[in-house]
Design an enzyme around this catalytic site. Sequence first.
Site, PDB file in Angstrom:
ATOM      1  N   GLY A 133       0.789  -1.242   0.000  1.00  0.00           N
ATOM      2  CA  GLY A 133       0.000   0.000   0.000  1.00  0.00           C
ATOM      3  C   GLY A 133       0.811   1.276   0.000  1.00  0.00           C
ATOM      4  N   GLU A 168       4.470   4.325   5.994  1.00  0.00           N
ATOM      5  CA  GLU A 168       3.228   3.539   5.936  1.00  0.00           C
ATOM      6  C   GLU A 168       2.142   4.310   5.204  1.00  0.00           C
ATOM      7  OE1 GLU A 168       1.652   1.051   5.737  1.00  0.00           O
ATOM      8  OE2 GLU A 168       1.369  -0.120   7.538  1.00  0.00           O
ATOM      9  N   ASP A 169       1.255   3.569   4.579  1.00  0.00           N
ATOM     10  CA  ASP A 169       0.139   4.209   3.894  1.00  0.00           C
ATOM     11  C   ASP A 169      -0.914   4.703   4.883  1.00  0.00           C
ATOM     12  OD1 ASP A 169      -0.548   1.625   4.647  1.00  0.00           O
ATOM     13  OD2 ASP A 169      -1.341   1.019   2.705  1.00  0.00           O
ATOM     14  N   ASP A 228      -4.551   2.293  11.080  1.00  0.00           N
ATOM     15  CA  ASP A 228      -5.967   2.053  11.341  1.00  0.00           C
ATOM     16  C   ASP A 228      -6.081   1.586  12.800  1.00  0.00           C
ATOM     17  OD1 ASP A 228      -8.680   1.648  10.515  1.00  0.00           O
ATOM     18  OD2 ASP A 228      -8.273  -0.454  10.123  1.00  0.00           O
ATOM     19  N   PHE A 242     -13.746   3.217   4.798  1.00  0.00           N
ATOM     20  CA  PHE A 242     -12.783   2.405   4.061  1.00  0.00           C
ATOM     21  C   PHE A 242     -12.382   3.146   2.788  1.00  0.00           C
ATOM     22  CE2 PHE A 242     -11.018  -0.946   1.450  1.00  0.00           C
ATOM     23  CZ  PHE A 242     -10.142  -1.513   2.365  1.00  0.00           C
ATOM     24  N   VAL A 243     -11.089   3.436   2.669  1.00  0.00           N
ATOM     25  CA  VAL A 243     -10.619   4.238   1.550  1.00  0.00           C
ATOM     26  C   VAL A 243      -9.722   3.436   0.609  1.00  0.00           C
ATOM     27  CG1 VAL A 243     -10.794   6.460   2.753  1.00  0.00           C
ATOM     28  CG2 VAL A 243      -8.683   5.122   2.946  1.00  0.00           C
ATOM     29  N   ASP A 302      -5.693  -0.425  -1.521  1.00  0.00           N
ATOM     30  CA  ASP A 302      -6.517  -1.294  -2.344  1.00  0.00           C
ATOM     31  C   ASP A 302      -7.735  -1.812  -1.609  1.00  0.00           C
ATOM     32  OD1 ASP A 302      -5.018  -3.068  -0.548  1.00  0.00           O
ATOM     33  OD2 ASP A 302      -5.837  -4.695  -1.775  1.00  0.00           O
ATOM     34  N   ARG A 346      -5.542   0.632  -6.560  1.00  0.00           N
ATOM     35  CA  ARG A 346      -4.274   1.236  -6.113  1.00  0.00           C
ATOM     36  C   ARG A 346      -3.829   2.366  -7.035  1.00  0.00           C
ATOM     37  NH1 ARG A 346      -2.080  -2.169  -2.148  1.00  0.00           N
ATOM     38  NH2 ARG A 346      -2.373  -4.407  -2.437  1.00  0.00           N
TER      39      ARG A 346
HETATM   40  P1  IMP Z   1      -3.827  -1.680  11.080  1.00  0.00           P
HETATM   41  O1  IMP Z   1      -2.926  -2.801  11.464  1.00  0.00           O
HETATM   42  O2  IMP Z   1      -5.264  -1.945  11.467  1.00  0.00           O
HETATM   43  O3  IMP Z   1      -3.349  -0.327  11.559  1.00  0.00           O
HETATM   44  O4  IMP Z   1      -3.927  -1.675   9.515  1.00  0.00           O
HETATM   45  C1  IMP Z   1      -2.951  -1.151   8.730  1.00  0.00           C
HETATM   46  C2  IMP Z   1      -3.045  -1.704   7.325  1.00  0.00           C
HETATM   47  O5  IMP Z   1      -4.394  -2.052   6.957  1.00  0.00           O
HETATM   48  C3  IMP Z   1      -2.643  -0.645   6.349  1.00  0.00           C
HETATM   49  O6  IMP Z   1      -1.254  -0.679   6.109  1.00  0.00           O
HETATM   50  C4  IMP Z   1      -3.462  -0.970   5.121  1.00  0.00           C
HETATM   51  O7  IMP Z   1      -2.763  -1.888   4.313  1.00  0.00           O
HETATM   52  C5  IMP Z   1      -4.706  -1.621   5.664  1.00  0.00           C
HETATM   53  N1  IMP Z   1      -5.854  -0.670   5.740  1.00  0.00           N
HETATM   54  C6  IMP Z   1      -6.373  -0.098   6.851  1.00  0.00           C
HETATM   55  N2  IMP Z   1      -7.393   0.712   6.572  1.00  0.00           N
HETATM   56  C7  IMP Z   1      -7.526   0.676   5.224  1.00  0.00           C
HETATM   57  C8  IMP Z   1      -8.426   1.335   4.301  1.00  0.00           C
HETATM   58  O8  IMP Z   1      -9.309   2.150   4.640  1.00  0.00           O
HETATM   59  N3  IMP Z   1      -8.246   1.026   2.983  1.00  0.00           N
HETATM   60  C9  IMP Z   1      -7.283   0.159   2.548  1.00  0.00           C
HETATM   61  N4  IMP Z   1      -6.427  -0.464   3.364  1.00  0.00           N
HETATM   62  C10 IMP Z   1      -6.544  -0.212   4.700  1.00  0.00           C
HETATM   63 MG    MG Z   2      -0.134  -1.294   4.579  1.00  0.00          MG
END
Ligand code: IMP
Ligand code: MG
Length: 179
Positions: free
Chosen positions: A43, A98-99, A102, A151-152, A158, A164
């Site tokens: 991402g 990081e992208d 969340d 959700f984006v 993606d 993407r």
């Molecule tokens: P976390 O471990 O819950 O913080 O999730 C992080 C990863 O989840 C990110 O690096 C993304 O790859 C994916 N992710 C979280 N939210 C989104 C979203 O809204 N769209 C797409 N990918 C997401």
């Molecule tokens: Mg990611």
Amino acid sequence: MNDHIAEILVSQEQLQQRIQALAGEIAAAYAGQQPLLISVLKGSIVFLSDLMRALPCPHAIDFMATSSYGAATESSGVVRILKDLDEPIEDRHVLIVEDIIDSGYTLDYLRGLLLARNPASLRIVALLSKPARRQVDVPIDWIGFEIPDKFVVGYGLDFAELYRNLPFIGVLKEELYKA
Ligand code: IMP
Ligand code: MG
């Protein structure tokens, strides 16, 4: 593809402007150093490629891959390393790119893993953050944009490997991922 998008949250122009500003701050923080930018696949590659070209200081890049959601839109809290770094990071100034953050599980896990390898420093830049969804508190040095709990996709992000390539951050229409 654009008719799958309910709303544009961050435009192409907003992304480029913010990345220029972030690059200036990051270069100032690493003055006289050669940081190693670690991109978390897949991402963050679009963000990395724009950020590194905006970054005036010399730096290296490396990649890591963690388990993704697959076709789900919720993090499981379980993180797995699918691809590790090519080089050791001991005594390097490391910046995780990081992208999106969340729940925070992915970055919390990665941060612990990389800190155990004794880098000279470890900082994090995340293009997007969803503060409402945070489960673990992770110290983030730079955040591009705080966004609501939606959700984006786009700009590297993606859903089931699609979208993407969109040049903006958009909200995916709910009917496309909710049964
Ligand atoms: P976390 O471990 O819950 O913080 O999730 C992080 C990863 O989840 C990110 O690096 C993304 O790859 C994916 N992710 C979280 N939210 C989104 C979203 O809204 N769209 C797409 N990918 C997401
Ligand atoms: Mg990611």
